[in-house]
Design an enzyme around this catalytic site. Structure first.
Site, PDB file in Angstrom:
ATOM      1  N   ARG B  25       0.826  -1.183   0.000  1.00 35.38           N
ATOM      2  CA  ARG B  25       0.000   0.000   0.000  1.00 35.38           C
ATOM      3  C   ARG B  25       0.873   1.250   0.000  1.00 35.38           C
ATOM      4  NH1 ARG B  25      -0.365  -3.615   3.939  1.00 35.38           N
ATOM      5  NH2 ARG B  25       0.985  -2.937   5.602  1.00 35.38           N
ATOM      6  N   THR B  26       0.239   2.382   0.165  1.00 39.98           N
ATOM      7  CA  THR B  26       0.939   3.667   0.084  1.00 39.98           C
ATOM      8  C   THR B  26       2.174   3.689   0.969  1.00 39.98           C
ATOM      9  OG1 THR B  26      -1.270   4.580   0.017  1.00 39.98           O
ATOM     10  CG2 THR B  26       0.541   6.125   0.085  1.00 39.98           C
ATOM     11  N   LEU B  27       3.254   4.108   0.355  1.00 38.12           N
ATOM     12  CA  LEU B  27       4.516   4.150   1.086  1.00 38.12           C
ATOM     13  C   LEU B  27       4.825   5.585   1.460  1.00 38.12           C
ATOM     14  CD1 LEU B  27       6.022   2.300  -1.871  1.00 38.12           C
ATOM     15  CD2 LEU B  27       5.690   1.161   0.290  1.00 38.12           C
TER      16      LEU B  27
END
Lengths: 231, 221
Positions: B25-27
């Site tokens: 997911r979003t890093l």
């Protein structure tokens, strides 16, 4: 955008190239919160005969990455028929760090010697960037060393100069960083092989506001009569 | 070294799936580069970026190349997470290699490379796993100049002058005012230097290297 500022990786690790090889150095403190879990850990881990890695950040993550890389490098060496190069070792570390960046929290410094490029140091910080450098510093203690290295580093040092620089730097960081401490370990890698050195606390220089160590109060008292305290 | 602690996860929908789910997911970025500025001039493209990579607020690495030449015709500059930029360079290496292997006399120009990068960035964004970069792609092929930009969410466009990061706010107004068609090399460099100087004052820039491509000589560093 959630920009996570650099967070503490309780350690000081250093890698330095010199004319003929590399010197890797580290402190020996492993901490769990405020408690020192291991005060004599060895953070400089072997990957192959000629390549070692300094580990910082999560102990578990750095150990597992080292173990995998050692395993892959072993197979690679068999297939290749000769010692693996430092670049290959560093890129394997990068692959694992980068592809698992969500789950890992470890900054590594890969250093070694091979017959093609000589002594090389590669930094692989959080996120999996790979960056070749003449010297690399990492861990929470490294914050205190950026200015020191800007001033003290120079090209073409001898093996002894390089090792003295590393020992001095690690001990300076240990003096100020609560998450670094214990003893200083160094590993020197060159064409002739690998040398491990160990510097316990009493072999390290004293810095600002540090006091002379004594084994016991009794030694001071009995030595030359009680001295009056003075400011 | 601290023992591992379970990391706090900030992105909404993924929280429902628990701390370790099947997909990523979003890093967040760790080691980042700052602005890149580029403009078209009479004979080609001029691009400038500094050589610093920061780690939060520390200027950690001071000799990182954030511009690389791609194939025979293009130049790629990137700001944002350096590890993702390095990965993009590997993808482009493979792209150019396969292009060369056709051995048909044709070679991928800047327009094609830009298109490829746009697809990569947008598709990663759709999977909630972006490459955390803003890319500037410029080049000259058969006398045709091209300058484009791709952001980490896949927004892409083509223009006479582009900038990333702080450069968007500080450099683009200057470029809008002072850029004109048929800038000479010297004027182009002076204009770019003016932009970089402003960024030096107002952004945590360190040092800059200047790359240019023109139609006759190919990439110069």
């Amino acid at each position: 955008m959630d920009l996570k500022a650099p967070h503490s990786m309780g350690t000081t690790i250093i890698g330095v190239t010199y004319d003929g090889g590399v010197v890797l150095g580290a402190d020996s403190r492993t901490s769990t919160g405020m408690y020192v879990a291991n005060r004599a850990s060895d953070k400089i881990t072997q990957l192959t005969d000629n390549v070692y890695v300094c580990r910082s950040g999560s102990a578990a993550d750095s150990q597992i990455v080292s173990d995998y890389v050692r395993y892959f490098l072993h197979q690679h060496t068999i297939q290749l028929g000769q010692p693996a190069t430092v670049k290959v070792a560093a890129n394997l570390v990068r692959l694992l760090s980068y592809n698992n960046k969500n789950m890992l929290e470890t900054g590594l410094i890969v250093g070694g010697w091979d017959k093609y490029e000589g002594g090389k140091i590669y930094g692989v910080p959080l996120g999996g960037t790979i960056i070749e450098q003449p010297f690399a510093i990492g861990g929470s203690g490294s914050s205190y060393l950026y200015g020191f290295f800007d001033q003290a580093w120079k090209e073409g040092m001898t093996k002894d100069e390089a090792e003295q620089l590393v020992v001095k730097a690690v001990s300076l960081a240990m003096a100020r960083d609560g998450a670094s401490g214990g003893v200083v370990r160094t590993v020197i890698i060159n064409s002739e092989g690998v040398t491990r050195n160990f510097y316990p606390g009493d072999k390290l220089p004293l810095w600002h506001e540090e006091l002379e160590p004594h084994n016991s109060l009794l030694d001071i008292i009995n030595a030359s009569g009680p001295e009056p305290m003075h400011m | 070294m601290a023992t591992t602690m379970v990391k706090e996860n900030n992105s909404g929908p993924a929280q429902l799936l628990g701390p370790e789910s099947a997909f990523e997911r979003t890093l967040y970025p760790y080691v980042t580069g700052t602005s890149v500025v580029a403009l078209k001039y009479k004979d080609g493209i001029l691009m400038a970026a500094d050589m610093a990579a920061s780690y939060g607020s520390t200027l950690r690495y001071k000799s990182v190349e954030r511009m690389k030449s791609i194939g025979k015709h293009s130049l790629l500059g990137a700001s944002g997470e350096i590890s993702d930029f390095q990965e993009i360079l590997r993808y482009l290496d493979e792209l150019i290699l396969y292009d060369n292997m056709w051995d048909d006399g044709n070679s991928l120009g800047p327009k094609e490379v830009h298109s490829y990068l746009t697809r990569v960035m947008y598709n990663r964004r759709n999977k909630f796993n972006p490459l955390w970069n803003s890319l500037v792609l410029g080049g000259v092929k058969n006398g045709q100049k091209y300058l484009g930009m791709v952001s980490m969410i896949g927004v892409n466009f083509e223009d006479n002058h582009v900038a990333t990061g702080f450069g968007n706010h500080l450099a683009r107004p200057i470029l809008r005012d002072e850029w004109h068609e048929n800038l000479s090399f010297e004027d182009g460099v002076k204009l770019l230097e003016k932009c970089m100087r402003v960024l030096l004052y107002r952004d945590r820039l360190l040092w800059f290297e200047l790359n240019s491509i023109d139609s006759v000589n190919g990439p110069l560093v």
